[in-house]
Design a protein around this motif. Sequence first.
Motif, PDB file in Angstrom:
ATOM      1  N   HIS A 148     -21.865  10.267 -16.561  1.00 33.99           N
ATOM      2  CA  HIS A 148     -23.035  11.105 -16.289  1.00 33.99           C
ATOM      3  C   HIS A 148     -24.271  10.243 -16.083  1.00 33.99           C
ATOM      4  N   GLU A 149     -24.454   9.311 -16.998  1.00 34.64           N
ATOM      5  CA  GLU A 149     -25.651   8.477 -16.954  1.00 34.64           C
ATOM      6  C   GLU A 149     -25.658   7.573 -15.729  1.00 34.64           C
TER       7      GLU A 149
ATOM      8  N   ASN B 198     -24.320   8.238 -12.830  1.00 38.46           N
ATOM      9  CA  ASN B 198     -24.485   8.986 -11.585  1.00 38.46           C
ATOM     10  C   ASN B 198     -25.910   8.926 -11.038  1.00 38.46           C
TER      11      ASN B 198
ATOM     12  N   GLN C  13     -16.499  10.482 -10.673  1.00 40.07           N
ATOM     13  CA  GLN C  13     -16.058  11.845 -10.372  1.00 40.07           C
ATOM     14  C   GLN C  13     -14.692  12.137 -10.987  1.00 40.07           C
TER      15      GLN C  13
ATOM     16  N   LEU D 225     -15.011  12.431 -14.801  1.00 37.59           N
ATOM     17  CA  LEU D 225     -15.587  13.693 -15.247  1.00 37.59           C
ATOM     18  C   LEU D 225     -14.601  14.832 -15.065  1.00 37.59           C
TER      19      LEU D 225
ATOM     20  N   LYS E 110     -12.977  17.044 -18.000  1.00 35.03           N
ATOM     21  CA  LYS E 110     -13.145  18.485 -17.923  1.00 35.03           C
ATOM     22  C   LYS E 110     -11.810  19.197 -18.121  1.00 35.03           C
TER      23      LYS E 110
END
Lengths: 145, 387
Positions: free
Chosen positions: B167-168, B170, B220, B223, B227
């Motif tokens: 996340h960071e 990205n 991607q 993540l 998920k």
Amino acid sequence: MFKTTSKIMLVDDEKDFVEMLSLRLKENEENVIAAYNGQECLDTLEKIQVDVIILDVKMPGMDGIETLKQIKKRHPLVEVILLTGHGTIQSAVEGMKLGAFDFLLKPADFKELTEKLTKAKERRKEQMERIQKAEAAILLRQSKI
Amino acid sequence: MVDQPDVTEDIHILLVDDENDFRQIIAKRLKRRGIEVREADRGEKALQMLEDAPVDVVIMDVKMPGMDGIECLKQIKEKYDLLEVIMLTGHADIHGGVEGIKSGAFDYLSKPIELEHLVRKIKQAFHKIQRILAEKEARAFKEQVQQQMVVAERLVALGTMASGVAHEINNPLAVIQDSAGWLQQILEKPDMQGIPRRDDFNKGLERINKAVKRAGKITQQLLQAVKTQTTEMADPSTFVEVDLKKLSEEAITLVEPEAALKNIVIHLETKEPRLSAWTDSLQLLQVLLNLLSNSIQATEEGGRIIVRLNAAMEEAKIIVKDTGCGISKENISRIFEPFFTTKEADQGTGMGLYVSWGIITGLGGLISVESEVNKGTTFTITLPVKK
Ligand SMILES: Nc1ncnc2c1ncn2[C@@H]1O[C@H](COP(=O)(O)OP(=O)(O)O)[C@@H](O)[C@H]1O
Ligand SMILES: [Mg+2]
């Protein structure tokens, strides 16, 4: 065809990102202003007429979804394109339901972004023209009386 | 468990006695009961025969010329820990019997032998062996499950951390991408056409773009993998009945061009006319593609890969087996970790198996691996068949 002089607002807490994307859009002769959080975005909207907003979903404080709600409440005709992370696809869906024009996954492909931006601007323009015509019709009717 | 079924067909015994007449009669009668009997007239011969083909139970006279029964018993117990031995002693030779039991015999019988009695003892010895085997299997299974749980815990922890990092990362990635893109836009302007070393600028910017795309793909995948796990199970209401044979064929077709480059043949084997599972076909396809492309990469020119489908009770198994380079002991516990790869930077991301593990776990299944270096690797996916 000449470029329409639509005003675009970029909203993201990441300063470097906002700056770079503005530079790129300006390079394409877009008219861009920036806001670094949701509140700033709403405040600016009170002062300046904006056509399309590119809005990041993940922001500290008022997040993108809440900001979108407020935008749509006060300025329903402003078009909003959401930027979301891969893990937050649900928020993109929620955003679409709340009236966002479209969304993009971050890091977004610039070509894709400009395509969506063009479409958003077109829709905004059509909407505005329709309103102007309606208003003109009213004026016309009033003047006949 | 009905643990003493009255079957004697599967019992293999070796009868050792130097008294030919006695031995042959007993052997004949035991065979009539359906027991597989082989015979030896001396201890040395018995040891030799066991070496050639092991049996379940040995029945052996204590007193024999040459190596006596007790010595032979000791050697047998040392070599074959699952084998049971019943000693035969001369009339009233209690000493021989006790000696036998001390040395590990299952029991002893005194001559003359009553056949019913002997058969009963053989069955008891056989059941003891089966019980020990079953316990061993249960222990191994428990160990495997425990190991999988440890691995699972570690993977979840790693995944949480890695997704935070992703996340960071990205955001800076987006900045890098747009900075390079901006420079490219500028280079395209008419007044920039004549600048010196224009090609070098373009080349450098191209590289940056390529690298950012790759990094973006990794975050991607990561993540996405996290998920699929953190939503625990994939939503079963989206499951459909998936024809596993068709799905496997589809996967094989998709990787065939890659395999053809190395002359590798992929076979689909199944005895089931039709095997299906309630699951998510796209996700399962992704796992199959990951496993197959790993196998292709691990296999030498002209090798073979087998995809086998098995049905059992309430489970379906998809087995991907290759004869490739195999996985070493120290690596095998790490292959499911995110980013673990033994491949060159542009060949592997180390995400394939991590993603696959996440998907299969999310689908309520299990994925496991067995491998031997230079021999090959077998991945087994177990999926519940029912809803
Ligand atoms: N069929 C196989 N044969 C040998 N090694 C394998 C096989 N499948 C996986 N591996 C090992 O596991 C590692 C991780 O695999 P994977 O997660 O798919 O990532 P990648 O293929 O990108 O390296 C590989 O680098 C390789 O060392
Ligand atoms: Mg792989």
